[in-house]
Design a protein around this motif. Structure first.
Motif, PDB file in Angstrom:
ATOM      1  N   ALA A  91       0.850  -1.195   0.000  1.00  0.00           N
ATOM      2  CA  ALA A  91       0.000   0.000   0.000  1.00  0.00           C
ATOM      3  C   ALA A  91       0.886   1.246   0.000  1.00  0.00           C
ATOM      4  O   ALA A  91       1.915   1.283   0.671  1.00  0.00           O
ATOM      5  CB  ALA A  91      -0.907  -0.001   1.221  1.00  0.00           C
ATOM      6  N   ALA A 260      -7.935  -2.765 -12.024  1.00  0.00           N
ATOM      7  CA  ALA A 260      -7.091  -2.905 -10.837  1.00  0.00           C
ATOM      8  C   ALA A 260      -5.807  -3.657 -11.155  1.00  0.00           C
ATOM      9  O   ALA A 260      -4.753  -3.385 -10.576  1.00  0.00           O
ATOM     10  CB  ALA A 260      -7.857  -3.634  -9.731  1.00  0.00           C
ATOM     11  N   ILE A 271      -2.256   2.498  -7.204  1.00  0.00           N
ATOM     12  CA  ILE A 271      -3.632   2.667  -6.748  1.00  0.00           C
ATOM     13  C   ILE A 271      -3.550   2.883  -5.239  1.00  0.00           C
ATOM     14  O   ILE A 271      -3.012   2.047  -4.512  1.00  0.00           O
ATOM     15  CB  ILE A 271      -4.491   1.422  -7.057  1.00  0.00           C
ATOM     16  CG1 ILE A 271      -4.518   1.154  -8.563  1.00  0.00           C
ATOM     17  CG2 ILE A 271      -5.917   1.595  -6.528  1.00  0.00           C
ATOM     18  CD1 ILE A 271      -5.194  -0.149  -8.944  1.00  0.00           C
ATOM     19  N   VAL A 274      -9.568   2.521  -2.938  1.00  0.00           N
ATOM     20  CA  VAL A 274     -10.659   1.939  -3.738  1.00  0.00           C
ATOM     21  C   VAL A 274     -11.988   2.286  -3.085  1.00  0.00           C
ATOM     22  O   VAL A 274     -12.124   2.245  -1.858  1.00  0.00           O
ATOM     23  CB  VAL A 274     -10.525   0.402  -3.872  1.00  0.00           C
ATOM     24  CG1 VAL A 274      -9.388   0.040  -4.801  1.00  0.00           C
ATOM     25  CG2 VAL A 274     -10.345  -0.284  -2.528  1.00  0.00           C
ATOM     26  N   GLN A 276     -15.978   1.352  -2.704  1.00  0.00           N
ATOM     27  CA  GLN A 276     -16.853   0.192  -2.871  1.00  0.00           C
ATOM     28  C   GLN A 276     -18.196   0.438  -2.207  1.00  0.00           C
ATOM     29  O   GLN A 276     -18.616  -0.322  -1.342  1.00  0.00           O
ATOM     30  CB  GLN A 276     -16.206  -1.063  -2.273  1.00  0.00           C
ATOM     31  CG  GLN A 276     -14.847  -1.399  -2.872  1.00  0.00           C
ATOM     32  CD  GLN A 276     -14.321  -2.735  -2.377  1.00  0.00           C
ATOM     33  OE1 GLN A 276     -14.773  -3.783  -2.810  1.00  0.00           O
ATOM     34  NE2 GLN A 276     -13.358  -2.708  -1.473  1.00  0.00           N
ATOM     35  N   ASP A 284     -11.545   2.593   0.956  1.00  0.00           N
ATOM     36  CA  ASP A 284     -10.530   1.813   1.662  1.00  0.00           C
ATOM     37  C   ASP A 284      -9.151   2.024   1.049  1.00  0.00           C
ATOM     38  O   ASP A 284      -9.019   2.239  -0.155  1.00  0.00           O
ATOM     39  CB  ASP A 284     -10.863   0.311   1.597  1.00  0.00           C
ATOM     40  CG  ASP A 284     -12.189  -0.007   2.269  1.00  0.00           C
ATOM     41  OD1 ASP A 284     -12.402   0.489   3.393  1.00  0.00           O
ATOM     42  OD2 ASP A 284     -13.005  -0.740   1.676  1.00  0.00           O
ATOM     43  N   PHE A 286      -5.871   0.800  -0.585  1.00  0.00           N
ATOM     44  CA  PHE A 286      -5.663  -0.327  -1.495  1.00  0.00           C
ATOM     45  C   PHE A 286      -4.419  -1.104  -1.080  1.00  0.00           C
ATOM     46  O   PHE A 286      -3.312  -0.584  -1.082  1.00  0.00           O
ATOM     47  CB  PHE A 286      -5.500   0.181  -2.933  1.00  0.00           C
ATOM     48  CG  PHE A 286      -5.307  -0.926  -3.943  1.00  0.00           C
ATOM     49  CD1 PHE A 286      -6.371  -1.701  -4.357  1.00  0.00           C
ATOM     50  CD2 PHE A 286      -4.047  -1.184  -4.480  1.00  0.00           C
ATOM     51  CE1 PHE A 286      -6.194  -2.720  -5.282  1.00  0.00           C
ATOM     52  CE2 PHE A 286      -3.856  -2.204  -5.399  1.00  0.00           C
ATOM     53  CZ  PHE A 286      -4.936  -2.973  -5.806  1.00  0.00           C
ATOM     54  N   TYR A 287      -4.639  -2.364  -0.711  1.00  0.00           N
ATOM     55  CA  TYR A 287      -3.539  -3.263  -0.353  1.00  0.00           C
ATOM     56  C   TYR A 287      -3.408  -4.318  -1.445  1.00  0.00           C
ATOM     57  O   TYR A 287      -4.267  -5.204  -1.551  1.00  0.00           O
ATOM     58  CB  TYR A 287      -3.811  -3.950   0.985  1.00  0.00           C
ATOM     59  CG  TYR A 287      -3.796  -3.030   2.175  1.00  0.00           C
ATOM     60  CD1 TYR A 287      -2.601  -2.726   2.836  1.00  0.00           C
ATOM     61  CD2 TYR A 287      -4.967  -2.450   2.657  1.00  0.00           C
ATOM     62  CE1 TYR A 287      -2.581  -1.880   3.941  1.00  0.00           C
ATOM     63  CE2 TYR A 287      -4.961  -1.599   3.756  1.00  0.00           C
ATOM     64  CZ  TYR A 287      -3.763  -1.325   4.390  1.00  0.00           C
ATOM     65  OH  TYR A 287      -3.748  -0.482   5.479  1.00  0.00           O
ATOM     66  N   MET A 291      -5.784  -7.711  -2.048  1.00  0.00           N
ATOM     67  CA  MET A 291      -6.599  -7.828  -3.259  1.00  0.00           C
ATOM     68  C   MET A 291      -6.254  -9.109  -4.008  1.00  0.00           C
ATOM     69  O   MET A 291      -7.140  -9.788  -4.540  1.00  0.00           O
ATOM     70  CB  MET A 291      -6.387  -6.607  -4.149  1.00  0.00           C
ATOM     71  CG  MET A 291      -7.378  -6.518  -5.312  1.00  0.00           C
ATOM     72  SD  MET A 291      -9.110  -6.377  -4.774  1.00  0.00           S
ATOM     73  CE  MET A 291      -9.139  -4.674  -4.197  1.00  0.00           C
ATOM     74  N   THR A 303      -8.539  -7.232   6.244  1.00  0.00           N
ATOM     75  CA  THR A 303      -9.568  -6.203   6.069  1.00  0.00           C
ATOM     76  C   THR A 303     -10.782  -6.516   6.935  1.00  0.00           C
ATOM     77  O   THR A 303     -11.392  -5.615   7.516  1.00  0.00           O
ATOM     78  CB  THR A 303      -9.983  -6.098   4.587  1.00  0.00           C
ATOM     79  OG1 THR A 303      -8.834  -5.695   3.832  1.00  0.00           O
ATOM     80  CG2 THR A 303     -11.085  -5.078   4.387  1.00  0.00           C
TER      81      THR A 303
END
Length: 488
Positions: A91, A260, A271, A274, A276, A284, A286-287, A291, A303
């Motif tokens: 991240a 993505a 990134i 994100v 949602q 959130d 972005f990891y 993902m 998460t």
């Protein structure tokens, strides 16, 4: 939700290798072909797919069993690592200025969710870092854009600087920044204008604003539902502006996830967030590793844990945990648990964060009706205080009374009480560390835990190697996260 088709296709591709100790060239070629098709179907950029498959081939060719993983699980690990690397490995945090304010300029095409993202990100910083943001409404072209930002600012208790639609955006930004310095706002968010497509006038205006504001971050908002077009958009903006990161929106929509997987590889820009959902909290960090795990159906325990920590009352949870150990968990606690789970988001999304559940065939067409929670609460509300505290009191005649009081069928009351009893037994076993007892109990109830938890991956009993692999991956990441936090 994004990636469901990709998850299913990748799982099927690797399931063919189940039980093999060594991967032959023919096995590898067939698996890579399926992986290639799965990625292309997910609208991943062709050049990214080509490079991805070549890297997996190089790492997987002739691979033997390693650390107790069979051939299919070995491929899962290689693909998981490659997905993580393709999306950026770690991240990337927001840039922060040494002096206030930190200026964040938002750019993107019209309809990508830019204005909503401005409010979400500002609100996130306000909640998590006690920030005092100022939002600058510099989109004078889209009808109601300024009004939308003002409404969001009012609802979230954040100031918005605007001068109407008849003023040049450059002038708005100059005066907005002056006000931020005067009021000592530590963050400034500039909501710039978008267009339906990239054009010279738009880019020149953005370049002028960049020159005036000297932003610490230029975040590009990209609609994940546009697939490869999202990548092309990101390339176009990155060529004209000094983009520092990307926010991917609408990842909860009917999207195949290609954006993505492509954006970082094609543009070199990370990134960072994100989106949602529509709520202010639906943004959130972005990891990439998390993902990747979700794409492969291995869940996202970190998460899920973070959501629980954010939404669940720790003191209340400690009390309930003690009651589980003592087997005194009652219907009052049951309703409290239901309410706290609902705060964390849709239940089907939470289920998919559990390792092995993302592409479980049993969940493929599951659409959990949130009304069921209300029905359960109504049944519990129909109980007397004594019945809530001592479920053993609820005999058949009392069940009929509860059904009448809640306006629900007697079969629904019976089902809820049975589910409550099973859950209480399972939680009591879990708090004592007796997972074998849980498995035996579930087996006695006619439930195949391997099938339930294994999804499209190779499954066996509850402690299957694939399940353990996913859980161990999550445990390692949690340990790494704790170490990183300890060094700060």
């Amino acid at each position: 939700m994004a990636f469901e088709n990709l998850t299913e296709r990748l799982s099927k591709a690797m399931k063919n290798l189940t039980g093999r100790g060594r991967i032959s060239d023919e096995d590898l070629q067939e698996t890579l072909r399926e992986i290639r098709l799965a990625l292309l179907e997910a609208d991943v950029n062709y050049a990214t797919v080509k490079k991805f498959v070549a890297n997996v081939r190089e790492k997987a060719k002739g691979a033997d069993i390693m650390n107790g993983l069979n051939a299919a699980q070995q491929i899962v690990k290689i693909v998981n690592d490659e997905l993580t690397e393709t999306m950026g490995e770690e991240a990337v945090p927001l840039n922060k200025s040494d002096k206030i304010p930190t200026v964040i300029m938002m750019a993107g095409l019209q309809g990508a969710g830019k204005t909503t993202t401005v409010a979400k990100l500002a609100y996130k910083l306000k909640q998590e870092a006690n920030a005092r943001p100022l939002l600058i409404a510099a989109d004078v072209y889209r009808p109601a854009a300024i009004e939308q930002l003002e409404i969001l600012g009012r609802d979230l208790d954040m100031p918005v600087f605007s001068m109407g639609t008849d003023v040049d955006p450059r002038e708005i930004v100059k005066k907005g920044l002056a006000q931020a310095k005067e009021n000592k706002n530590d963050y400034v968010f500039i909501d710039t204008a978008g267009r339906l497509q990239i054009d010279a006038d738009m880019m020149q205006e953005l370049k002028d604003i960049e020159k005036i504001a000297q932003p610490d971050e230029i975040l590009l908002t990209v609609d994940a539902m546009t697939g490869q077009n999202a990548t092309a958009t990101a390339e176009g903006f990155a060529d004209a502006l000094d983009i520092t990161g990307v926010v991917l929106t609408k990842l909860d929509g009917d999207t195949r996830g290609g954006a993505a997987l492509s954006i970082r590889d094609v543009t070199g820009k990370p990134i960072k967030f994100v989106g949602q959902g529509e709520k202010p909290t639906d943004l959130d960090v972005f990891y990439p590793d998390r993902m990747a795990s979700r794409i492969l159906g291995m869940g996202d325990m970190l998460t899920l844990i973070e959501k629980a920590q954010k939404e669940v009352d720790e003191e209340q949870q400690a009390k309930q945990l003690q009651k589980m150990r003592e087997n005194t968990f009652d219907f009052n606690d049951f309703v409290d648990q239901l309410k706290q789970v609902q705060k964390m988001g849709p239940l089907e999304d939470l289920m998919k964060m559990i390792p092995g559940m993302a592409n479980n065939p049993a969940l493929a067409n599951v659409n959990i009706d949130e009304k069921q929670f209300k029905h359960m609460e109504a049944i519990v509300s129909s109980m007397t205080p004594a019945e809530r505290e001592d479920p053993e009191l609820i005999n058949p005649s009392r069940r009929r009374r509860l059904a009448a009081g809640a306006g629900r069928p007697i079969v629904e009351v019976n089902r809820m009480i049975k589910q409550f009893d099973q859950m209480r037994k399972m939680m009591n076993q879990a708090t004592k560390g007796n997972f074998g007892g849980m498995e035996q109990m579930m087996g006695g109830a006619g439930v195949d835990m391997g099938a339930m938890m294994g999804g499209g991956m190779p499954s066996g009993n509850f402690g299957s190697k694939m399940q353990n692999f996913a859980v161990k991956q999550a445990a390692r990441r949690m340990k790494k996260l704790k170490k990183k936090r300890g060094r700060r």
